[in-house]
Scaffold this motif. Sequence first.
Motif, short mmCIF file in Angstrom:
data_model
loop_
_atom_site.label_atom_id
_atom_site.label_comp_id
_atom_site.label_asym_id
_atom_site.label_seq_id
_atom_site.Cartn_x
_atom_site.Cartn_y
_atom_site.Cartn_z
N UNK A 88 39.12 43.52 38.01
CA UNK A 88 40.17 44.35 37.44
C UNK A 88 41.44 43.58 37.10
N UNK A 89 41.73 42.50 37.80
CA UNK A 89 42.96 41.75 37.55
C UNK A 89 42.83 40.36 38.16
N UNK A 90 43.72 39.48 37.74
CA UNK A 90 43.78 38.12 38.28
C UNK A 90 45.15 37.95 38.95
N UNK A 91 45.14 37.84 40.25
CA UNK A 91 46.38 37.69 41.03
C UNK A 91 45.97 37.23 42.43
N UNK A 92 46.93 36.72 43.20
CA UNK A 92 46.58 36.26 44.56
C UNK A 92 46.42 37.39 45.57
N UNK A 93 46.25 38.62 45.10
CA UNK A 93 46.01 39.75 45.99
C UNK A 93 44.84 40.57 45.44
N UNK A 94 44.01 41.11 46.34
CA UNK A 94 42.89 41.95 45.99
C UNK A 94 43.14 43.36 46.48
N UNK A 95 42.78 44.34 45.67
CA UNK A 95 42.90 45.74 46.09
C UNK A 95 41.60 46.17 46.75
N UNK A 96 41.68 46.55 48.02
CA UNK A 96 40.53 47.06 48.76
C UNK A 96 40.64 48.57 48.87
N UNK A 97 39.59 49.26 48.47
CA UNK A 97 39.53 50.72 48.60
C UNK A 97 38.32 51.05 49.46
N UNK A 98 38.55 51.55 50.66
CA UNK A 98 37.48 51.94 51.56
C UNK A 98 37.30 53.46 51.50
N UNK A 99 36.11 53.89 51.10
CA UNK A 99 35.80 55.32 51.12
C UNK A 99 35.39 55.68 52.54
#
Length: 516
Positions: A88-99
């Motif tokens: 989804x994007x390039x950055x030094x952070x990842x978005x984690x979505x836990x269902x």
Amino acid sequence: MVRVPFAARFRRRHRPLPDLELAARPRPWLGALGLTGVVLAGAWLGLLVVGNVRTPVGPMNTTMALRPSLSGGTKINVSPLGALTLDSHVAPVRLDVNVDQLDPLRSQELVDHPERFSGLQGEVVHDVEHGTLDLAVRSGVAVVAGAGLLGLAVYRRPRRALAAGGLALTLLAASGVSAYATWNPKSVMEPRFSGLLSSAPSVIGNARSIVTGFDVYQKELARLVTNVTKLYDVTSTLPAYQPDPSTIRVLHVSDIHLNPASWKIIASLVKQYKVNVIVDSGDTMDHGTAAENGFLDPVADLGVPYVWVRGNHDSRTTQGYLARMKNVRVLDDGHAVTAGGLRFAGMGDPQFTPDRAVVPGGDAAERLAGDRLASALRSQRAAGTPVDVAIAHEPVAARETDGEVPLVLCGHLHHEGYEKLPYGTRLRMEGSTGGSGLRAVEGKYPAPIEASVLYFDRDTHRLQAWDAIELGGLGLTTAQVSRHLADDNHPGASPGASPGASPGTTPSGATASTRP
């Protein structure tokens, strides 16, 4: 008048000078490096401890968090079914979505009132926007607090602690700007599945909807949540891939190299994906001897047409044995057949490398074979029976068909790849469906088992999308499915461009020819 003795005067005049100590030179870079380490460690600890946001998204309860990452992206964990990874994007952070779980009350309302699914899109978009805003605020507080407290503990000076907190907030803001600038809303259309979700590629819709439903990101996200809701609703019974009558599904396999496990995997994929035809781009055998022929017997029980070309490990004996099977279409010398609704033409590999008495012809022989295949393709088009898919074993031969056919399939190099050739022909190279056979144990890690399912439009016979399937090699039990769209099926592309009409893009990922 007091006279000072000469010896005293001499000692006074020649008294040694005190040693001068060199002042230590300051090293500002060392201090800056230490402060940076404190800021990064503190920010990470802050995100880890208090950087999570629990928020409802439609009928599901989720936990959102930012985590340090070298490549960025988004990871959606759907426990216990598996995970989806989005570029989804390039950055030094990842978005984690836990269902975390499905809310029973909200889910029952959707079951009792199916008409509410039509309004789920707006609800999901609102929930995601609200959760993202909360996550941004909480993450900012978390990194400032974490870096500030750790800075105070290390330096014991409030000014240094404030500087650490301010630098952490600046880094987080810069990461947010980078994520915003590189945001890719189409990433939800090309997820990578892992775990049990790899058995349910329909989680984002059928092939037809993937290549035609180019709505905005929020709509696709709403569909994703809707389908995940359905997955939870059926619990352990995952929905099979729903066949779309407007698509033709082709299973591409290659380089089986006498691995008996491949036939069970192929049979499973044929059933799961409702495959119309199988294409094998060669090296089914290892030495091509008559003693190996019995290995090919399961081909007759696969229940669909099996289109095959000879590889450099397959002999004429192998070719003759397969030609006697009713469901097998052996292609050689540019011969063309229609199978599963598509027209195929192929060329067997001109070299047979297991026979040490035969001197290999190298790339020159492959290019000559590719020229013969290209000539046969031109003849087919002139006769009014154009070929949809060409097949060769070696990529060097396959590239010679550029401009003569929309798609050419090959194998040989034991890794998958994709190129758009200069004159518009797509080249799709398959990995080893046999996990490189006995070569699986040559490296540090076992070679994976690879295959792909290609989706074709039934009317135009053009490639729409494909699922690249990778299974863990010898002794491993992992699975991953990556969905890809054909270039002219992306938004903004010009569909329907015929090979040879205009030069395409410069080939990417070109590989040198070797003889595995």
